[in-house]
Design a protein around this motif. Structure first.
Motif, PDB file in Angstrom:
ATOM      1  N   PRO A  34      30.541  59.886   1.210  1.00 25.09           N
ATOM      2  CA  PRO A  34      31.492  61.270   1.466  1.00 25.09           C
ATOM      3  C   PRO A  34      31.437  61.020   3.216  1.00 25.09           C
ATOM      4  CG  PRO A  34      29.892  61.877  -0.151  1.00 25.09           C
ATOM      5  CD  PRO A  34      29.586  60.549   0.345  1.00 25.09           C
ATOM      6  N   GLY A  35      32.855  61.441   3.646  1.00 23.59           N
ATOM      7  CA  GLY A  35      33.203  61.264   5.050  1.00 23.59           C
ATOM      8  C   GLY A  35      33.772  62.433   5.603  1.00 23.59           C
ATOM      9  N   LEU A  36      33.221  62.941   6.680  1.00 25.09           N
ATOM     10  CA  LEU A  36      34.106  64.320   7.387  1.00 25.09           C
ATOM     11  C   LEU A  36      34.732  63.738   8.711  1.00 25.09           C
ATOM     12  CD1 LEU A  36      34.268  67.371   7.444  1.00 25.09           C
ATOM     13  CD2 LEU A  36      32.066  67.377   8.934  1.00 25.09           C
ATOM     14  N   ALA A  37      35.949  64.225   9.229  1.00 25.92           N
ATOM     15  CA  ALA A  37      36.210  64.100  10.468  1.00 25.92           C
ATOM     16  C   ALA A  37      36.421  65.505  10.945  1.00 25.92           C
ATOM     17  CB  ALA A  37      37.750  63.617  10.198  1.00 25.92           C
ATOM     18  N   VAL A  38      35.820  65.415  12.243  1.00 21.54           N
ATOM     19  CA  VAL A  38      35.685  66.785  13.097  1.00 21.54           C
ATOM     20  C   VAL A  38      36.432  66.340  14.224  1.00 21.54           C
ATOM     21  CG1 VAL A  38      34.126  68.147  14.233  1.00 21.54           C
ATOM     22  CG2 VAL A  38      33.245  67.113  12.337  1.00 21.54           C
ATOM     23  N   GLY A  94      36.842  65.024   3.985  1.00 22.11           N
ATOM     24  CA  GLY A  94      37.035  66.529   4.672  1.00 22.11           C
ATOM     25  C   GLY A  94      37.289  66.197   5.962  1.00 22.11           C
ATOM     26  N   ILE A  95      38.287  67.345   6.472  1.00 21.45           N
ATOM     27  CA  ILE A  95      38.796  67.320   7.892  1.00 21.45           C
ATOM     28  C   ILE A  95      38.279  68.870   8.378  1.00 21.45           C
ATOM     29  CG2 ILE A  95      40.647  67.482   9.340  1.00 21.45           C
ATOM     30  CD1 ILE A  95      42.108  65.475   7.325  1.00 21.45           C
ATOM     31  N   LEU A  96      37.785  68.827   9.574  1.00 21.96           N
ATOM     32  CA  LEU A  96      37.331  70.066  10.088  1.00 21.96           C
ATOM     33  C   LEU A  96      37.788  70.247  11.301  1.00 21.96           C
ATOM     34  CD1 LEU A  96      33.893  71.436  10.126  1.00 21.96           C
ATOM     35  CD2 LEU A  96      35.101  71.487  12.231  1.00 21.96           C
ATOM     36  N   VAL A  97      38.779  71.157  11.868  1.00 25.75           N
ATOM     37  CA  VAL A  97      39.222  71.344  13.356  1.00 25.75           C
ATOM     38  C   VAL A  97      38.306  72.643  13.896  1.00 25.75           C
ATOM     39  CG1 VAL A  97      41.141  71.801  14.612  1.00 25.75           C
ATOM     40  CG2 VAL A  97      41.485  70.604  12.492  1.00 25.75           C
ATOM     41  N   GLN A  98      37.494  71.939  15.041  1.00 27.05           N
ATOM     42  CA  GLN A  98      36.624  72.928  15.496  1.00 27.05           C
ATOM     43  C   GLN A  98      37.291  74.407  16.121  1.00 27.05           C
ATOM     44  OE1 GLN A  98      33.159  73.009  15.083  1.00 27.05           O
ATOM     45  NE2 GLN A  98      33.273  74.955  16.012  1.00 27.05           N
ATOM     46  N   MET A  99      36.902  75.477  15.749  1.00 21.65           N
ATOM     47  CA  MET A  99      37.848  76.593  16.510  1.00 21.65           C
ATOM     48  C   MET A  99      36.732  77.016  17.399  1.00 21.65           C
ATOM     49  SD  MET A  99      40.523  76.921  14.979  1.00 21.65           S
ATOM     50  CE  MET A  99      41.397  75.984  13.730  1.00 21.65           C
ATOM     51  N   ILE A 111      45.792  74.736  11.153  1.00 23.63           N
ATOM     52  CA  ILE A 111      45.088  74.810  10.060  1.00 23.63           C
ATOM     53  C   ILE A 111      45.974  74.666   8.820  1.00 23.63           C
ATOM     54  CG2 ILE A 111      43.966  76.784   8.322  1.00 23.63           C
ATOM     55  CD1 ILE A 111      42.873  77.916  11.007  1.00 23.63           C
ATOM     56  N   GLU A 112      47.253  74.903   8.792  1.00 22.80           N
ATOM     57  CA  GLU A 112      48.147  74.566   7.644  1.00 22.80           C
ATOM     58  C   GLU A 112      48.412  72.990   7.476  1.00 22.80           C
ATOM     59  OE1 GLU A 112      51.554  76.856   6.231  1.00 22.80           O
ATOM     60  OE2 GLU A 112      50.636  78.677   7.498  1.00 22.80           O
ATOM     61  N   ALA A 113      48.152  72.421   8.739  1.00 21.58           N
ATOM     62  CA  ALA A 113      48.565  71.110   8.652  1.00 21.58           C
ATOM     63  C   ALA A 113      47.571  70.005   7.832  1.00 21.58           C
ATOM     64  CB  ALA A 113      48.722  70.450  10.229  1.00 21.58           C
ATOM     65  N   VAL A 114      46.217  70.789   7.830  1.00 23.57           N
ATOM     66  CA  VAL A 114      45.221  69.964   7.131  1.00 23.57           C
ATOM     67  C   VAL A 114      45.529  69.790   5.768  1.00 23.57           C
ATOM     68  CG1 VAL A 114      42.799  69.907   6.408  1.00 23.57           C
ATOM     69  CG2 VAL A 114      43.488  70.584   9.041  1.00 23.57           C
ATOM     70  N   ASN A 115      45.653  68.799   5.056  1.00 24.85           N
ATOM     71  CA  ASN A 115      45.705  68.710   3.496  1.00 24.85           C
ATOM     72  C   ASN A 115      44.508  69.690   2.807  1.00 24.85           C
ATOM     73  OD1 ASN A 115      45.327  67.856   0.792  1.00 24.85           O
ATOM     74  ND2 ASN A 115      45.450  65.627   1.404  1.00 24.85           N
ATOM     75  N   PRO A 116      45.169  70.612   2.073  1.00 27.24           N
ATOM     76  CA  PRO A 116      44.312  71.598   1.319  1.00 27.24           C
ATOM     77  C   PRO A 116      43.094  70.795   0.645  1.00 27.24           C
ATOM     78  CG  PRO A 116      46.619  72.120   0.921  1.00 27.24           C
ATOM     79  CD  PRO A 116      46.481  70.596   1.789  1.00 27.24           C
ATOM     80  N   LEU A 117      43.390  69.814   0.092  1.00 21.55           N
ATOM     81  CA  LEU A 117      42.250  68.975  -0.691  1.00 21.55           C
ATOM     82  C   LEU A 117      41.118  68.404   0.057  1.00 21.55           C
ATOM     83  CD1 LEU A 117      44.668  67.001  -3.199  1.00 21.55           C
ATOM     84  CD2 LEU A 117      43.138  68.920  -3.682  1.00 21.55           C
ATOM     85  N   LYS A 118      41.326  68.426   1.546  1.00 24.86           N
ATOM     86  CA  LYS A 118      40.488  68.051   2.612  1.00 24.86           C
ATOM     87  C   LYS A 118      39.848  69.222   3.299  1.00 24.86           C
ATOM     88  CE  LYS A 118      41.867  63.050   2.659  1.00 24.86           C
ATOM     89  NZ  LYS A 118      42.174  61.900   3.974  1.00 24.86           N
ATOM     90  N   VAL A 120      37.735  71.408   4.162  1.00 19.56           N
ATOM     91  CA  VAL A 120      36.213  71.656   3.595  1.00 19.56           C
ATOM     92  C   VAL A 120      35.791  72.894   4.150  1.00 19.56           C
ATOM     93  CG1 VAL A 120      35.482  69.406   2.878  1.00 19.56           C
ATOM     94  CG2 VAL A 120      35.568  70.070   5.134  1.00 19.56           C
ATOM     95  N   ASP A 121      36.527  73.535   5.240  1.00 21.13           N
ATOM     96  CA  ASP A 121      36.513  74.907   6.155  1.00 21.13           C
ATOM     97  C   ASP A 121      36.890  75.955   5.010  1.00 21.13           C
ATOM     98  OD1 ASP A 121      34.668  74.975   8.291  1.00 21.13           O
ATOM     99  OD2 ASP A 121      36.396  74.418   9.543  1.00 21.13           O
ATOM    100  N   GLY A 122      37.666  75.589   4.294  1.00 16.79           N
ATOM    101  CA  GLY A 122      38.484  76.703   3.245  1.00 16.79           C
ATOM    102  C   GLY A 122      39.272  77.506   4.068  1.00 16.79           C
ATOM    103  N   PHE A 123      39.724  77.179   5.176  1.00 20.07           N
ATOM    104  CA  PHE A 123      40.737  78.204   5.898  1.00 20.07           C
ATOM    105  C   PHE A 123      42.324  78.101   5.749  1.00 20.07           C
ATOM    106  CE2 PHE A 123      37.377  77.629   9.668  1.00 20.07           C
ATOM    107  CZ  PHE A 123      36.584  78.506   8.966  1.00 20.07           C
ATOM    108  N   HIS A 124      42.705  76.855   4.742  1.00 18.58           N
ATOM    109  CA  HIS A 124      43.976  76.848   4.757  1.00 18.58           C
ATOM    110  C   HIS A 124      44.619  77.842   3.812  1.00 18.58           C
ATOM    111  CE1 HIS A 124      47.593  75.078   3.069  1.00 18.58           C
ATOM    112  NE2 HIS A 124      47.616  74.193   3.950  1.00 18.58           N
TER     113      HIS A 124
END
Ligand SMILES: NC(=O)c1ccc[n+]([C@@H]2O[C@H](COP(=O)([O-])OP(=O)(O)OC[C@H]3O[C@@H](n4cnc5c(N)ncnc54)[C@H](OP(=O)(O)O)[C@@H]3O)[C@@H](O)[C@H]2O)c1
Length: 294
Positions: A34-38, A94-99, A111-118, A120-124
């Protein structure tokens, strides 16, 4: 009143990591780490601390994480194409854009640009919509962590009056939705207060469970709460002091003021904070499992 039960997110988060380890091992043995991009834009010190502690936790669990550091003055188009690249990169589940993002960038668009399937913050909006409809995919990490703490200590919100201070998309609004869902271990009567609420103590004094997420140090005192209430303190605020660091962390609740009146309370630090990272790991593992199983 006897001393308050301390709801330790630190303890509960370790239980989560222990449970997740077998899922992680089985994904890895089938060839998927499992991999996460921050994505971190600029060099805000608090964001740096959060991003580093997330990376440390991922490394400790044998997961893959990469922090993409981008300059403060990056243009929106350039950031959007970076996110598109990450959406298409199979190493990241997972992709997380730090706010928060710098002011010139529109957080909603990013936030809307992140693939909803990735996401992982659940903000889409798709994931927030699913949560509202009672069919959640990714539940935002901090609200999910709060629910998990309550579950661990067998504090069932069902039939209780939950008062939430704060209506952000990250904490206040999603926790109020989760609490009001018609399902076991939710099913609460929920009130949400914000800066437009006329008389905050009128509402908080009725709370069986009070969740404070406003970002105002020590806002909640004993005059806001009823005897025996359960307090979840989400706030993480830096206040200056004469320590070596020059500051200390305090919550939105004045712990020493409420401690003898409440039945249970999350400390700051060591309460909700550790759970937010644990739920990020859990959401990333879930994202990997979902993508692997197609
Ligand atoms: N423990 C964790 O893992 C974690 C995770 C996320 C956030 N946090 C912390 O939690 C706190 C809140 O974060 P956030 O991202 O939700 O903050 P936010 O986006 O700034 O939202 C704050 C909310 O509180 C309301 N508010 C602010 N001052 C108020 C006041 N005096 N009276 C009533 N309502 C007030 C605002 O009302 P309006 O909507 O009317 O402006 C807003 O809805 C911060 O301390 C943050 O650092 C902790």
């Amino acid at each position: 009143m006897t001393e308050a039960l301390i709801l330790s997110g630190k303890t509960v988060s370790h239980e989560v990591y222990n449970t997740l380890q077998s899922q992680i091992d089985s994904l890895k043995s089938s060839g998927c780490t499992p991999g996460l991009a921050v994505v971190l834009v600029g060099d805000d010190p608090a964001s740096n601390v959060y991003v580093n502690s997330k990376a440390r936790r991922f490394n400790k669990l044998g997961l893959f994480s990469e922090t993409i550091r981008l300059p403060e003055d990056i243009g929106e188009d350039e950031l959007l194409s970076k996110i598109q690249e990450l959406n298409n990169d199979d190493r990241f589940h997972g992709i997380l854009v730090q706010m928060p993002l710098p002011k010139h960038l529109n957080e909603a668009v990013i936030i809307e640009a992140v693939n909803p399937l990735k996401d992982v913050d659940g903000f889409h909006p798709e994931n927030l919509g699913r949560l509202t409809a009672g069919r959640p995919r990714f539940v935002p990490c901090t609200p999910k962590g709060i629910m998990r703490i309550l579950k661990h200590y067998n504090i069932d919100p069902s039939g209780k009056h939950v008062v939430v201070l704060g209506r952000s998309n990250i904490v206040g609004r999603p926790i109020s939705i989760l609490m009001s869902l018609k399902q076991t271990f939710s099913n609460a009567t929920t009130t949400i207060c914000h800066s437009g609420t006329a008389d905050i103590p009128y509402h908080t004094l009725q709370a069986d469970i009070l969740i404070a997420a406003i970002g105002v140090p020590n806002f909640v005192t004993s005059s806001h709460i009823k005897e025996g209430a359960v307090i979840i303190d989400v706030g993480i605020n830096r206040v200056e002091d004469d320590s070596e660091k020059g500051y200390r962390l305090v919550g939105d609740v004045y712990f020493d003021s409420v401690n003898e009146k409440v039945s249970a309370i999350t400390p700051v630090p060591g309460g909700v904070g550790p759970m937010t990272i644990a739920m990020l790991v859990e959401n990333t593992v879930e994202a990997a499992e979902r993508l692997v199983s197609g």
